[in-house]
Design a protein around this motif. Structure first.
Motif, PDB file in Angstrom:
ATOM      1  N   ALA A 199       0.817  -1.218   0.000  1.00 57.77           N
ATOM      2  CA  ALA A 199       0.000   0.000   0.000  1.00 57.77           C
ATOM      3  C   ALA A 199       0.850   1.267   0.000  1.00 57.77           C
ATOM      4  N   ILE A 200       2.068   1.163   0.532  1.00 58.39           N
ATOM      5  CA  ILE A 200       2.953   2.332   0.533  1.00 58.39           C
ATOM      6  C   ILE A 200       3.546   2.567  -0.855  1.00 58.39           C
ATOM      7  N   PHE A 201       4.081   1.502  -1.492  1.00 55.44           N
ATOM      8  CA  PHE A 201       4.688   1.757  -2.805  1.00 55.44           C
ATOM      9  C   PHE A 201       3.659   1.807  -3.936  1.00 55.44           C
ATOM     10  N   ARG A 202       2.394   1.439  -3.606  1.00 51.12           N
ATOM     11  CA  ARG A 202       1.288   1.621  -4.558  1.00 51.12           C
ATOM     12  C   ARG A 202       0.316   2.676  -4.026  1.00 51.12           C
ATOM     13  N   PHE A 203       0.828   3.593  -3.248  1.00 54.10           N
ATOM     14  CA  PHE A 203       0.010   4.582  -2.546  1.00 54.10           C
ATOM     15  C   PHE A 203      -0.932   5.334  -3.490  1.00 54.10           C
ATOM     16  N   LYS A 204      -0.419   5.803  -4.596  1.00 52.56           N
ATOM     17  CA  LYS A 204      -1.233   6.592  -5.530  1.00 52.56           C
ATOM     18  C   LYS A 204      -2.364   5.766  -6.137  1.00 52.56           C
ATOM     19  N   ASP A 205      -2.092   4.496  -6.407  1.00 54.80           N
ATOM     20  CA  ASP A 205      -3.119   3.605  -6.938  1.00 54.80           C
ATOM     21  C   ASP A 205      -4.275   3.452  -5.954  1.00 54.80           C
ATOM     22  N   TYR A 206      -3.939   3.167  -4.704  1.00 51.15           N
ATOM     23  CA  TYR A 206      -4.973   2.979  -3.686  1.00 51.15           C
ATOM     24  C   TYR A 206      -5.731   4.281  -3.426  1.00 51.15           C
ATOM     25  N   GLN A 207      -5.016   5.362  -3.469  1.00 55.18           N
ATOM     26  CA  GLN A 207      -5.646   6.665  -3.260  1.00 55.18           C
ATOM     27  C   GLN A 207      -6.603   6.987  -4.401  1.00 55.18           C
ATOM     28  N   ALA A 208      -6.181   6.723  -5.627  1.00 54.35           N
ATOM     29  CA  ALA A 208      -7.018   6.999  -6.800  1.00 54.35           C
ATOM     30  C   ALA A 208      -8.287   6.149  -6.808  1.00 54.35           C
ATOM     31  N   ALA A 209      -8.170   4.915  -6.307  1.00 54.52           N
ATOM     32  CA  ALA A 209      -9.308   4.000  -6.287  1.00 54.52           C
ATOM     33  C   ALA A 209     -10.147   4.128  -5.017  1.00 54.52           C
ATOM     34  N   SER A 210      -9.755   5.052  -4.141  1.00 52.06           N
ATOM     35  CA  SER A 210     -10.462   5.283  -2.867  1.00 52.06           C
ATOM     36  C   SER A 210     -10.530   4.029  -1.998  1.00 52.06           C
ATOM     37  N   ILE A 211      -9.424   3.280  -1.960  1.00 50.70           N
ATOM     38  CA  ILE A 211      -9.332   2.096  -1.111  1.00 50.70           C
ATOM     39  C   ILE A 211      -8.743   2.536   0.236  1.00 50.70           C
ATOM     40  N   PRO A 212      -9.472   2.373   1.334  1.00 46.88           N
ATOM     41  CA  PRO A 212      -9.032   2.900   2.634  1.00 46.88           C
ATOM     42  C   PRO A 212      -8.013   2.033   3.362  1.00 46.88           C
ATOM     43  N   VAL A 213      -6.877   1.775   2.712  1.00 49.81           N
ATOM     44  CA  VAL A 213      -5.805   1.052   3.403  1.00 49.81           C
ATOM     45  C   VAL A 213      -5.147   1.986   4.415  1.00 49.81           C
ATOM     46  N   LEU A 214      -4.521   1.418   5.409  1.00 49.70           N
ATOM     47  CA  LEU A 214      -3.998   2.201   6.527  1.00 49.70           C
ATOM     48  C   LEU A 214      -3.035   3.315   6.111  1.00 49.70           C
ATOM     49  N   PRO A 215      -2.065   3.074   5.209  1.00 49.30           N
ATOM     50  CA  PRO A 215      -1.176   4.164   4.811  1.00 49.30           C
ATOM     51  C   PRO A 215      -1.911   5.353   4.198  1.00 49.30           C
ATOM     52  N   VAL A 216      -3.005   5.093   3.488  1.00 52.63           N
ATOM     53  CA  VAL A 216      -3.783   6.178   2.884  1.00 52.63           C
ATOM     54  C   VAL A 216      -4.623   6.889   3.939  1.00 52.63           C
ATOM     55  N   VAL A 217      -5.212   6.121   4.851  1.00 50.35           N
ATOM     56  CA  VAL A 217      -6.110   6.687   5.859  1.00 50.35           C
ATOM     57  C   VAL A 217      -5.351   7.411   6.963  1.00 50.35           C
ATOM     58  N   ARG A 218      -4.289   6.795   7.463  1.00 51.05           N
ATOM     59  CA  ARG A 218      -3.571   7.353   8.628  1.00 51.05           C
ATOM     60  C   ARG A 218      -2.193   7.915   8.309  1.00 51.05           C
ATOM     61  N   GLY A 219      -1.733   7.681   7.098  1.00 53.02           N
ATOM     62  CA  GLY A 219      -0.437   8.212   6.710  1.00 53.02           C
ATOM     63  C   GLY A 219       0.667   7.170   6.756  1.00 53.02           C
ATOM     64  N   ILE A 220       1.711   7.408   5.989  1.00 52.90           N
ATOM     65  CA  ILE A 220       2.822   6.459   5.878  1.00 52.90           C
ATOM     66  C   ILE A 220       3.601   6.346   7.182  1.00 52.90           C
ATOM     67  N   LYS A 221       3.738   7.452   7.894  1.00 48.93           N
ATOM     68  CA  LYS A 221       4.488   7.416   9.161  1.00 48.93           C
ATOM     69  C   LYS A 221       3.832   6.460  10.146  1.00 48.93           C
ATOM     70  N   THR A 222       2.518   6.532  10.270  1.00 49.78           N
ATOM     71  CA  THR A 222       1.794   5.623  11.159  1.00 49.78           C
ATOM     72  C   THR A 222       1.902   4.184  10.669  1.00 49.78           C
ATOM     73  N   ALA A 223       1.836   4.005   9.365  1.00 46.98           N
ATOM     74  CA  ALA A 223       1.952   2.661   8.792  1.00 46.98           C
ATOM     75  C   ALA A 223       3.294   2.028   9.144  1.00 46.98           C
ATOM     76  N   LYS A 224       4.340   2.823   9.218  1.00 50.25           N
ATOM     77  CA  LYS A 224       5.666   2.303   9.583  1.00 50.25           C
ATOM     78  C   LYS A 224       5.661   1.742  11.000  1.00 50.25           C
ATOM     79  N   HIS A 225       4.953   2.417  11.916  1.00 51.64           N
ATOM     80  CA  HIS A 225       4.843   1.910  13.288  1.00 51.64           C
ATOM     81  C   HIS A 225       4.161   0.537  13.290  1.00 51.64           C
ATOM     82  N   TYR A 226       3.074   0.437  12.522  1.00 50.42           N
ATOM     83  CA  TYR A 226       2.328  -0.820  12.468  1.00 50.42           C
ATOM     84  C   TYR A 226       3.159  -1.923  11.825  1.00 50.42           C
ATOM     85  N   ILE A 227       3.895  -1.599  10.777  1.00 45.48           N
ATOM     86  CA  ILE A 227       4.742  -2.587  10.106  1.00 45.48           C
ATOM     87  C   ILE A 227       5.757  -3.165  11.081  1.00 45.48           C
TER      88      ILE A 227
END
Length: 314
Positions: free
Chosen positions: A199-227
């Motif tokens: 979801a991070i390296f395909r961020f623009k794809d998920y954003q364009a398709a309005s898919i609410p994955v965590l990196p898009v919803v909460r940001g990449i910084k937060t996603a790094k904590h979860y990873i």
């Protein structure tokens, strides 16, 4: 929101080479099937402990392969509006109109019937039920609803992705025990950092398709904590499989080494200058890690690790 109108215009010059067979094969997502079969074989041989029943093996592996293929084909129908928007999926057969949704539904149904029939005839009720559970989660809960409406879709989807190794294991044992539960936890935990990295390296794809994955919803910084958190939990779970006596010393060593390096990659994210490049490294190593562990489960299951490990320390 309907994204179907965003599909690129069909150009026969670009799609004349692929055969109909190749298009139908593409619907089953062969890469996903292959990865899951490696995991399913790991679970099977882990439970078999050196004893091999060819008929049971073929029934379990071919059965779950057909069920996964069916689920992926159904997913192609459900996601065709999303696929039309995302760069990596816009050339899929359904988006381009090379195969119709009706034809795909028939194809998916036939695959599913064949897969479940093989599991029913060649394995046991528990294995059949687990496969049905995974299928229902992936096609129903995840594809039809959670993927489009919740950041927790990844977590729900991880349950279906963790089913193949448990199917392999329970085909042999006929029971859902601590070993099966540990496998389920391991593979669920693995999929979280794996999916967040995508979801991070395909961020623009998920954003364009309005898919609410965590990196898009909460940001990449937060996603790094979860990873990082999920990798840590994953490492603990993989080692528990050996410490409980289900896998051998060789598996334990591989799990420890791979786990430590994956943790290192997770920590590297906090100082990464290129998040996309870093995420691709996390993703790539995640595949290498789960493949290595699945292979080691198959090779090293007959040597109980816990007694040997602790004995070697004294």
């Amino acid at each position: 929101m309907d994204h179907a109108s965003s599909a690129p215009e069909y150009d026969g010059r670009l799609t004349s080479a692929p055969s109909m067979f190749r298009d139908f094969l593409t619907l089953t997502k062969p890469g996903i099937i292959f990865g899951n079969l490696i995991a399913a074989m790991g679970g099977f041989f882990l439970a078999a402990q050196g004893h091999f029943d060819l008929l049971l093996f073929l029934s379990a592996i071919l059965g779950i392969a057909l069920v996964i293929a069916s689920g992926c084909a159904f997913n192609n129908v459900i996601d065709r509006d999303i696929d039309a928007v995302m760069q990596r999926t816009r050339n899929r057969p359904l988006v381009q109109g090379r195969i119709t949704p009706i034809a795909t539904l028939w194809f998916a149904t036939l695959l599913g019937v064949a897969g479940f029939a093989l599991l029913a005839l060649g394995t046991n009720v528990l294995t059949l039920g687990l496969a049905a559970f995974g299928f229902a989660i992936y096609v129903g809960a995840y594809s039809l609803y959670m993927k489009r409406h919740s950041e927790y879709g990844t977590l729900v989807g991880s349950l279906s992705g963790a089913v193949p190794p448990v199917v392999g294991y329970c085909a042999v044992t006929g029971r859902f025990d601590a070993g099966a539960l540990t496998l389920l936890i391991i593979f669920c935990l693995w999929q979280m950092p794996h999916s967040y990295a995508i979801a991070i390296f395909r961020f623009k794809d998920y954003q364009a398709a309005s898919i609410p994955v965590l990196p898009v919803v909460r940001g990449i910084k937060t996603a790094k904590h979860y990873i990082l958190g999920y990798i840590l939990a994953f490492v603990a779970a993989t080692l528990a499989l050996s410490l409980a006596g289900y896998a051998g010393v060789g598996y334990f060593v591989v799990a420890l080494v791979m786990g430590i390096y994956w943790l290192y990659l997770g920590l590297e994210g906090y100082r990464a200058r290129d998040d996309e490049k870093w995420a691709k490294r996390v993703f790539g190593f995640s595949i290498l890690t789960i493949t290595a562990l699945s292979v080691m489960m198959s090779l090293d299951a007959s040597l109980p690790a816990a007694p040997m490990l602790w004995a070697s320390l004294y």
